[in-house]
Write a protein that holds these residues in place. Structure first.
Motif, PDB file in Angstrom:
ATOM      1  N   ARG A  91      34.139  30.885  29.999  1.00  0.00           N
ATOM      2  CA  ARG A  91      35.438  31.031  30.675  1.00  0.00           C
ATOM      3  C   ARG A  91      36.298  29.778  30.512  1.00  0.00           C
ATOM      4  N   ASP A 146      36.726  34.895  37.828  1.00  0.00           N
ATOM      5  CA  ASP A 146      36.929  36.275  37.377  1.00  0.00           C
ATOM      6  C   ASP A 146      37.750  37.068  38.381  1.00  0.00           C
ATOM      7  N   SER A 175      32.053  31.010  38.424  1.00  0.00           N
ATOM      8  CA  SER A 175      32.486  31.971  37.402  1.00  0.00           C
ATOM      9  C   SER A 175      32.963  33.269  38.040  1.00  0.00           C
ATOM     10  N   GLU A 207      41.378  35.833  38.482  1.00  0.00           N
ATOM     11  CA  GLU A 207      42.073  36.222  37.255  1.00  0.00           C
ATOM     12  C   GLU A 207      42.362  37.719  37.229  1.00  0.00           C
ATOM     13  N   ASP A 208      41.369  38.517  37.589  1.00  0.00           N
ATOM     14  CA  ASP A 208      41.541  39.979  37.552  1.00  0.00           C
ATOM     15  C   ASP A 208      42.599  40.451  38.543  1.00  0.00           C
ATOM     16  N   ARG A 243      27.092  39.298  41.912  1.00  0.00           N
ATOM     17  CA  ARG A 243      27.970  38.554  41.004  1.00  0.00           C
ATOM     18  C   ARG A 243      28.147  37.114  41.456  1.00  0.00           C
TER      19      ARG A 243
END
Length: 481
Positions: free
Chosen positions: A103, A366, A362, A369-370, A305
């Motif tokens: 990333r 994610d 991480s 960003e998503d 996650r």
């Protein structure tokens, strides 16, 4: 002013006493949270939609084992870990951060943050306040009323709340030494303890166990003893016996008290009465607040996650609090000195500290960003200092070698909030001991956070005698935006 002491009894005004009493009339039970403090929105406060998650690694992350590896140095410098490539050509980081390596287009590094202290308490104070100078009366054994205010305390004071939660929150614990002494630098200091940041204490104190419990807990000195801690997510509820009907009756009583408040306090500035009352009531009824804090009951896929451990739960909570409208969340990844790898460094980093950090950070990137929130949310990660270039071993205490304290340089991880990915600011010498290009001070670090929060350079806070104190003591780290 007296030194900060959690057992002392502060002097309070008649108005404050009335406000506190008004909350108790509701019969609220707020487990694991400090006293509810929602301040009135003063005209000098700033409304901003920008946010920051400040990840603090107490103890001192080694730059050589993470973001500034020296693979061509001698064995006593380079260490046991190997570098791996990232998505950015020429940018390498530790082999034990593989998820972050994938990333790298989302984050950048400053490899040249420097200050003059190798002592834990002073190092904490320097980084958490963004001030290199030692305040008058500094005491490494306890917080003092003359300490500089923390970045979190300043943000909580100068930003107008966008929600019924404070604009700045620290979780999942206060940083407390294994001896029980509270580490300075976390609080409001000379701003006054009434402006301390709001602490969500979900991680119980433990004097001999460190890291991301329950999966990755460990002891630096391998002294044994099971870690039985449970990550206790805060919950808000009516106290036992307090039915909705009784609560409504007490709300009516509060309204009657509200009619008399001009008589009770003719000096004005009574808005905080309503703020305390409405915040206390709305916290009970706000599904978003419950959702943000109830991370151990999140969907299993989400927990996996982030990691089913204190690191993962803490960053998941931070991400959800940002979603609810909190502006700054400081996340202490590990209790006091979890990253203090004087000995047994390589197995503890490899097996216990880097895997949960790699996964949780991480997952956070994610999600931001998503959702499109990364552009307006700065994620920054650092320690109170780095580690010595030369590996050493304290054989009488540790089985295996490590590195000692090193304020001269550390690497800082930055993502989002206007930071462009794949950049590296600053450079260290061939042994990773000193910056040789673009050295940055803690004042630059703090200014980077304030800018990301949308605070102008004219921002200030007022002391008790109404003197302004401007928050910018330096320029933001250049070359990142």
């Amino acid at each position: 002013m007296p030194a900060y002491n959690s057992t002392s009894h502060p002097l309070i005004s008649r108005r404050t006493a009335l406000e506190a009493g008004s909350i108790s009339l509701l019969g609220l039970g707020i487990n694991h949270l400090d006293a509810l403090r929602v301040q009135a929105a003063a005209p000098s406060k700033h409304q901003t939609a920008k946010s920051c998650i400040f990840i603090f690694l107490s103890g001192g992350l080694s730059q050589h084992e993470s973001f500034d590896m020296k693979p061509n140095a001698s064995d006593e410098i380079r260490g046991e870990f190997n570098p791996i490539a990232t998505k950015i050509p020429g940018l390498q980081i530790s082999e034990h951060l593989p998820m972050l390596a994938q990333r790298s287009h989302l984050w950048s590094l400053c490899r040249s943050l420097t200050h003059g202290s190798n002592e834990h308490s002073m190092g904490h104070h320097i980084i958490l306040t963004g001030r290199s100078d030692i305040p008058v009366g500094f005491n490494p054994s306890r917080p003092m009323s003359t300490d500089h205010p923390s970045i979190a305390a300043i943000a909580g004071d100068v930003i107008r709340s966008r929600t019924n939660l404070p604009p700045a929150i620290v979780l999942p614990d206060k940083i407390v030494h294994n001896s029980g002494r509270v580490i300075p630098g976390q609080f409001a200091g000379r701003m006054g303890s009434n402006r301390d940041p709001w602490f969500i204490e979900a991680s119980p104190f433990h004097s001999k166990s460190y890291g991301a419990f329950p999966q990755y807990d460990f002891d630096h000195q391998r002294r044994g003893g099971a870690d039985q801690r449970v990550f206790q997510t805060p919950h808000l509820k009516l106290s036992q016996g307090m039915t909705q009907g009784r609560m409504n009756n007490r709300i009516s009583l509060l309204k009657e008290l509200g009619k008399q408040r001009r008589v009770l306090d003719s000096a004005g500035q009574v808005e905080s009465f309503d703020r305390y009352r409405s915040a206390a009531i709305s916290l009970l009824n706000d599904d978003k607040v419950h959702y943000a804090m109830d991370v151990t009951n999140a969907d299993d896929k989400i927990q996996e996650r982030y990691g089913k451990n204190s690191f993962g739960w803490s960053l998941l909570m931070a991400r959800r609090l940002i979603q609810t409208g909190v502006n700054l969340v400081q996340v202490n990844l590990g209790n006091n000195e979890s990253w203090d790898t004087h000995g047994n460094m390589f197995p503890h980093l490899k097996d216990n500290l880097m895997p949960p950090t790699d996964r949780a950070v991480s997952a956070l990137l994610d999600d931001l960003e998503d959702s499109g929130q990364l552009k307006d949310t700065l994620v920054v990660m650092c320690s109170e200092f780095g580690r010595t270039p030369k590996i050493s071993q304290l054989a009488r205490v540790y089985d295996l070698p490590g590195r000692d304290h090193w304020g001269a340089v550390q690497s800082v991880f930055l993502a989002g909030g206007g930071i462009k990915g794949g950049r590296v600011v600053g450079k260290t010498d061939k042994i990773g001991g000193f910056p040789i290009d673009q050295a940055q001070k803690p004042e630059n670090f703090a200014a980077t956070i304030y800018r990301a929060l949308g605070l102008p350079k004219t921002t200030y806070w007022h002391d008790d005698v109404d003197r302004p104190h401007y928050i910018y003591e330096g320029e933001p780290i250049p070359g990142l935006t």
